[in-house]
Design an enzyme around this catalytic site. Structure first.
Site, PDB file in Angstrom:
ATOM      1  N   ASN A 176       0.767  -1.277  -0.221  1.00  0.00           N
ATOM      2  CA  ASN A 176       0.079  -0.249  -0.022  1.00  0.00           C
ATOM      3  C   ASN A 176       0.885   1.093   0.032  1.00  0.00           C
ATOM      4  O   ASN A 176       0.307   2.228  -0.537  1.00  0.00           O
ATOM      5  CB  ASN A 176      -1.171  -0.028   1.283  1.00  0.00           C
ATOM      6  CG  ASN A 176      -0.363  -0.155   2.597  1.00  0.00           C
ATOM      7  OD1 ASN A 176       0.891  -0.384   2.519  1.00  0.00           O
ATOM      8  ND2 ASN A 176      -1.150   0.221   3.614  1.00  0.00           N
ATOM      9  N   GLU A 181       4.354  -3.572  12.675  1.00  0.00           N
ATOM     10  CA  GLU A 181       3.244  -2.796  12.411  1.00  0.00           C
ATOM     11  C   GLU A 181       2.049  -3.489  11.526  1.00  0.00           C
ATOM     12  O   GLU A 181       2.245  -3.683  10.466  1.00  0.00           O
ATOM     13  CB  GLU A 181       3.640  -1.429  11.414  1.00  0.00           C
ATOM     14  CG  GLU A 181       2.701  -0.442  11.620  1.00  0.00           C
ATOM     15  CD  GLU A 181       1.920  -0.146  10.240  1.00  0.00           C
ATOM     16  OE1 GLU A 181       0.781  -0.563  10.220  1.00  0.00           O
ATOM     17  OE2 GLU A 181       2.671   0.433   9.455  1.00  0.00           O
ATOM     18  N   CYS A 205      -3.448   1.315   6.655  1.00  0.00           N
ATOM     19  CA  CYS A 205      -3.828   0.596   7.981  1.00  0.00           C
ATOM     20  C   CYS A 205      -4.253   1.676   9.066  1.00  0.00           C
ATOM     21  O   CYS A 205      -4.845   1.486  10.189  1.00  0.00           O
ATOM     22  CB  CYS A 205      -2.507   0.249   8.642  1.00  0.00           C
ATOM     23  SG  CYS A 205      -1.891  -1.050   7.739  1.00  0.00           S
ATOM     24  N   GLU A 265       7.771   3.369  14.614  1.00  0.00           N
ATOM     25  CA  GLU A 265       8.824   3.823  13.503  1.00  0.00           C
ATOM     26  C   GLU A 265       8.621   5.323  13.417  1.00  0.00           C
ATOM     27  O   GLU A 265       7.886   5.972  13.870  1.00  0.00           O
ATOM     28  CB  GLU A 265       8.219   3.221  12.232  1.00  0.00           C
ATOM     29  CG  GLU A 265       8.136   1.773  12.119  1.00  0.00           C
ATOM     30  CD  GLU A 265       7.722   0.864  10.881  1.00  0.00           C
ATOM     31  OE1 GLU A 265       7.269   1.509   9.996  1.00  0.00           O
ATOM     32  OE2 GLU A 265       8.495   0.027  10.693  1.00  0.00           O
TER      33      GLU A 265
HETATM   34  C1  SIN Z   1       0.049   1.973   6.692  1.00  0.00           C
HETATM   35  O1  SIN Z   1      -1.033   1.973   5.976  1.00  0.00           O
HETATM   36  O2  SIN Z   1       0.696   0.800   7.037  1.00  0.00           O
HETATM   37  C2  SIN Z   1       0.958   3.325   6.875  1.00  0.00           C
HETATM   38  C3  SIN Z   1       0.252   4.461   6.592  1.00  0.00           C
HETATM   39  C4  SIN Z   1       0.752   5.569   7.085  1.00  0.00           C
HETATM   40  O3  SIN Z   1       2.192   5.618   7.033  1.00  0.00           O
HETATM   41  O4  SIN Z   1       0.204   6.777   7.090  1.00  0.00           O
END
Ligand code: SIN
Length: 539
Positions: free
Chosen positions: A206, A306, A340, A515
């Site tokens: 993604n 994550e 996510c 992170e």
């Molecule tokens: C993710 O969807 O894993 C990361 C989303 C983000 O860094 O904003």
């Protein structure tokens, strides 16, 4: 003709993944390719000439990168554009034995890279960052081709990816320890921080660029070397980043990229069980995270995961509805709902519920769907057919349980098989699937609530805890609710919590570790304490 030209440039044996998931190894020639096409064993072999779309043609490479060199392989998997289903290219389908060579390269490189100064590493990261930003258009084109997100969003992702290189270039020289007065008179202790070693980096589709740099920039700042396994849907951006790392002067073997599709399970296990890999960083599903953790137990490596989210987005009645809708749209529809941290459950106070739903539906109905490479598109395709099936399943389930579709609610097959109309569902209920599972698609389900206590309980009724959001102008409520939410991140009056400067990560089944931010580099460092006996003490 296009087909023949393409086949002349592919290796001697090609592995075709059939729709059923089976693997077929072929010697590619035009005749055979036509037969495969006629038999319907695989998707169209028509291809996109990616190099013609780039200003730096060398950035598109159909190779793994091991020890700074293109790594040849006889087995390959195909990569498709989710918008058109056309083939973008083929990638080496590496076996665990071939991945071993990458780990060896990273292990060898670590012996000297660990001795570089943090200032040297910061310089390398800044150089890499500059090259990435100079290649922003090209990298964004590759991201849109392999992931489907609109080009403007892809450019934003490249800038987001580069921000981690900048950030960790700044953090590298600041990763120092303490001087400690101990309990023994005269003794003094100090701590130093040292790189953990070779890191396995497993990233999702993604964010083909940003999920790599968020991990790798921290690892390099710390003095580690890496073996990256990008998702098989989006390998080309990762390969281009590794190429730019080499041009930036990052020594060979520090950044390796291994690509695989058929040997996913075995390569994952290799990352976990190889003792030379001292740290594994993974972004992906909770189920895979659990498996990787179990498999890593024999090597007791450092882990940061994550994993999935199921973000609540809470709207209290003291904010202008128009602002709440704007933030909800930003949070929900980024990447067509495939992040996510996307809002998955929107909870709106009963006094503004109808107004919010109407305005949200009006905004969403105005979205422009289509191929992300075209001008003005803000909603691209979903990544693959399984993703569309899941979204459809959630919408059907919501309707079955009394949900009302105010916008969308169906596939957008007029654009291609992977498109789904951005959807708004009113009267969402806790018994719906969407309450328990992350939809990972463009569906905004809006729930109604009455009291603060009720909505906090609803929001926390999830086994995962990554991002959460709340909209309120009451400062006391903002603190009270933010502190009660069982999530690693809370956005107050914003739909975006992601920033290189703030810690990113979750609690519960969303994983552990952070992170970005000043904490991100710690995941790649070991603390060593050195105690000095006080000869001649006490003075
Ligand atoms: C993710 O969807 O894993 C990361 C989303 C983000 O860094 O904003």
């Amino acid at each position: 003709m296009v087909l023949q030209t393409r086949l002349m440039s592919v290796p001697r044996v090609i592995t075709v993944h059939t729709r059923s998931g089976a693997r077929v190894h072929h010697k590619p020639n035009a005749l055979l390719a036509c037969r495969i096409l006629r038999s319907g064993q695989c998707r169209s072999l028509s291809n996109i000439n990616v190099k013609d779309k780039l200003s730096a043609r060398y950035l598109f490479r159909e190779a793994a990168i091991i020890d700074g060199k293109d790594f040849p392989s006889t087995m390959h998997f195909q990569v498709y554009d989710p918008a058109t289903e056309a083939q973008i290219g083929v990638c080496p389908d590496l076996t665990p034995r071939q991945v071993d060579e990458a780990i060896t390269a990273a292990h060898t490189a670590f012996q000297s890279f660990r001795r570089t100064t943090s200032f040297e590493r910061a310089k390398l990261l800044r150089e890499w960052r500059n090259l990435v930003m100079e290649s922003q258009e090209d990298l964004a084109t590759m991201i849109t081709l392999e992931n489907g997100k609109p080009i403007a969003e892809a450019k934003g992702e490249v800038a987001y990816a580069a921000s981690f290189m900048d950030w960790f270039a700044g953090e590298a020289p600041r990763a120092y320890g303490d001087v400690i007065a101990t309990s023994v008179a005269g003794n003094r202790a100090m701590t130093i921080k040292q790189p953990v070693g070779v890191c396995g980096i497993i990233t999702p589709w993604n964010f083909p660029a940003a999920m790599i740099t968020r991990k790798v920039a921290a690892a390099i700042a710390a003095g580690c070397t890496v073996v990256i396994k990008p998702d098989a849907e989006t390998p080309f951006t990762a390969i281009a980043l590794a190429k730019l790392a080499k041009i930036a002067g990052i020594p060979d073997g520090v950044v390796n990229v291994v690509t695989t599709k058929s040997f996913l399970k075995e390569v994952g296990e290799k990352f976990c069980t190889d003792e030379r890999i001292k740290k594994l960083s993974f972004t992906g599903s909770t189920n895979v995270g659990k498996l990787l953790m179990a498999q890593s137990s024999s090597t007791l490596k450092k882990l940061s995961f994550e994993l999935g989210g199921n973000a609540p987005f809470i709207v209290f009645p003291d904010v202008p509805v128009v602002d709440a809708v704007t933030a909800a749209v930003t949070s929900k529809f980024r990447g067509s709902g495939q992040t996510c941290v996307c809002a998955n459950r929107i909870f709106v106070h009963e006094s503004i519920y109808d107004e919010f739903c109407e305005l949200l539906a009006e905004r969403v109905s105005g979205f422009k769907i289509g191929n992300g490479l075209e001008d003005g598109i803000n909603q691209g395709p979903l990544i693959h057919a399984r993703a569309v099936d899941k979204v459809e399943g959630h919408v059907e389930d919501a309707i079955k349980h009394g949900g009302k579709v105010l916008a969308g609610g169906k596939r957008a097959t007029e654009f291609g098989p992977h498109f789904y109309h951005p959807t708004v569902i009113k009267d969402a209920k806790p018994r719906m699937k969407i309450m328990k599972e992350e939809t990972f698609g463009p569906v905004a389900a809006v729930f109604k609530f009455s009291t603060e206590a009720e909505v906090v309980a609803l929001a926390n009724d999830a086994d995962v805890g990554l991002a959460s959001y709340l909209m309120t102008n009451d400062i006391n409520r903002a603190f009270r609710v933010a502190e009660q939410l069982e999530f690693g991140m809370v956005g107050v009056n914003t739909g975006i919590v992601s920033d290189c400067a703030t810690p990113f990560g979750g609690v519960k089944f969303s994983g552990f570790g952070r992170e970005g931010s000043k904490y991100g580099i710690e995941e790649y460092l070991n603390i060593k304490s050195i105690t000095f006996g006080g000869i001649g003490a006490p003075y």
